[in-house]
Design an enzyme around this catalytic site. Structure first.
Site, PDB file in Angstrom:
ATOM      1  N   HIS A  18       0.930  -1.306   0.207  1.00  0.00           N
ATOM      2  CA  HIS A  18      -0.136  -0.036  -0.022  1.00  0.00           C
ATOM      3  C   HIS A  18       0.903   1.274  -0.112  1.00  0.00           C
ATOM      4  O   HIS A  18       0.720   2.205  -0.696  1.00  0.00           O
ATOM      5  CB  HIS A  18      -1.079   0.119   1.422  1.00  0.00           C
ATOM      6  CG  HIS A  18      -2.042  -0.998   1.337  1.00  0.00           C
ATOM      7  ND1 HIS A  18      -2.079  -1.865   2.283  1.00  0.00           N
ATOM      8  CD2 HIS A  18      -2.946  -1.351   0.378  1.00  0.00           C
ATOM      9  CE1 HIS A  18      -2.983  -2.741   2.190  1.00  0.00           C
ATOM     10  NE2 HIS A  18      -3.563  -2.429   1.157  1.00  0.00           N
ATOM     11  N   LYS A  42     -15.787  -7.921   3.781  1.00  0.00           N
ATOM     12  CA  LYS A  42     -14.730  -8.390   4.784  1.00  0.00           C
ATOM     13  C   LYS A  42     -15.035  -8.217   6.177  1.00  0.00           C
ATOM     14  O   LYS A  42     -15.672  -7.238   6.638  1.00  0.00           O
ATOM     15  CB  LYS A  42     -13.514  -7.639   4.385  1.00  0.00           C
ATOM     16  CG  LYS A  42     -12.701  -8.030   3.066  1.00  0.00           C
ATOM     17  CD  LYS A  42     -11.455  -7.424   2.698  1.00  0.00           C
ATOM     18  CE  LYS A  42     -10.841  -7.256   1.367  1.00  0.00           C
ATOM     19  NZ  LYS A  42      -9.990  -6.431   1.242  1.00  0.00           N
ATOM     20  N   ARG A  93      -2.448  -5.422  -8.862  1.00  0.00           N
ATOM     21  CA  ARG A  93      -1.194  -6.487  -8.819  1.00  0.00           C
ATOM     22  C   ARG A  93      -1.356  -7.366  -9.699  1.00  0.00           C
ATOM     23  O   ARG A  93      -0.222  -7.880 -10.406  1.00  0.00           O
ATOM     24  CB  ARG A  93      -1.548  -7.070  -7.452  1.00  0.00           C
ATOM     25  CG  ARG A  93      -0.941  -6.178  -6.185  1.00  0.00           C
ATOM     26  CD  ARG A  93      -1.462  -6.582  -4.820  1.00  0.00           C
ATOM     27  NE  ARG A  93      -2.838  -7.056  -4.962  1.00  0.00           N
ATOM     28  CZ  ARG A  93      -3.655  -7.278  -3.737  1.00  0.00           C
ATOM     29  NH1 ARG A  93      -3.168  -7.600  -2.592  1.00  0.00           N
ATOM     30  NH2 ARG A  93      -4.753  -7.618  -4.104  1.00  0.00           N
ATOM     31  N   SER A 131      -2.903  -7.903   2.355  1.00  0.00           N
ATOM     32  CA  SER A 131      -3.095  -7.762   4.081  1.00  0.00           C
ATOM     33  C   SER A 131      -3.611  -9.023   4.383  1.00  0.00           C
ATOM     34  O   SER A 131      -3.043  -9.625   5.743  1.00  0.00           O
ATOM     35  CB  SER A 131      -4.270  -6.773   4.343  1.00  0.00           C
ATOM     36  OG  SER A 131      -3.897  -5.392   4.049  1.00  0.00           O
TER      37      SER A 131
END
Ligand code: PNS
Length: 164
Positions: A18, A42, A93, A131
């Site tokens: 990040h 989440k 990504r 994460s």
């Protein structure tokens, strides 16, 4: 012209990947607001406030004068509009990120047409990093120091204290 961009995320917790995106974005816009939000898909390990405090600490260590930290609940498009952002920054990504990001970018454009979603690629060393992976490694006593700033490493250690 004041070109403000928002870099939103759950940041549960913020990683070096990040931060790599923040550094890149800070070169492109006059102001970046790293905004801690909620992803309805989440269940975060850290509370909203804990994530916000960790992001503030990690960002302050970058010492970038045009980067600040905010937080929001509800819709990102509304928040972007409220702070006058012309762009929404997202890190991309891998191809696996694309479909979800594409959907989100189009939904946000519909809700707030004045902001463009801008995708930035992190350095190759962070392409695989997220994460969730950091949390799995931490839960299993692995070394997370290459992946997160020291303040996050400490916070994860404290949070998972009983389980390590
Ligand atoms: O780090 P993440 O989990 O990929 O970040 C996702 C986040 C928080 C940016 C996204 O879930 C979000 O924008 N949440 C707020 C609700 C919203 O506006 N969703 C997009 C339109 S459906």
């Amino acid at each position: 012209m004041n070109k403000c961009a928002v870099y939103p995320g759950t940041f549960d917790p913020i990683t070096n990947g990040h931060l790599d995106i923040v550094v890149r974005a800070a070169k492109l816009f006059s102001k970046i607001i790293v905004a801690v939000g909620e992803n309805p898909e989440k269940t975060p390990l850290f509370t909203h406030n804990e994530r916000f405090e960790l992001v503030k600490r990690a960002i302050s260590e970058l010492k970038l004068p045009n980067v600040s930290v905010g937080q929001f609940t509800g819709l990102l498009a509304q928040y972007a509009q409220d702070i006058g952002a012309i762009a929404i920054i997202r890190g991309l990504r891998a191809v696996s990120d694309f479909e979800h990001e594409f959907q989100m970018a189009l939904a946000n454009r519909k809700l707030f047409p004045d902001a463009e979603t801008v995708f930035l690629m992190p350095s190759e060393q962070f392409v695989y990093l997220n994460s969730s992976m950091v949390k799995v490694i931490a839960r299993n006593n692995g070394d997370i120091s290459p992946f997160v700033p020291a303040c996050v490493e400490r916070a994860l250690f404290e949070k998972l204290g009983g389980k390590r």
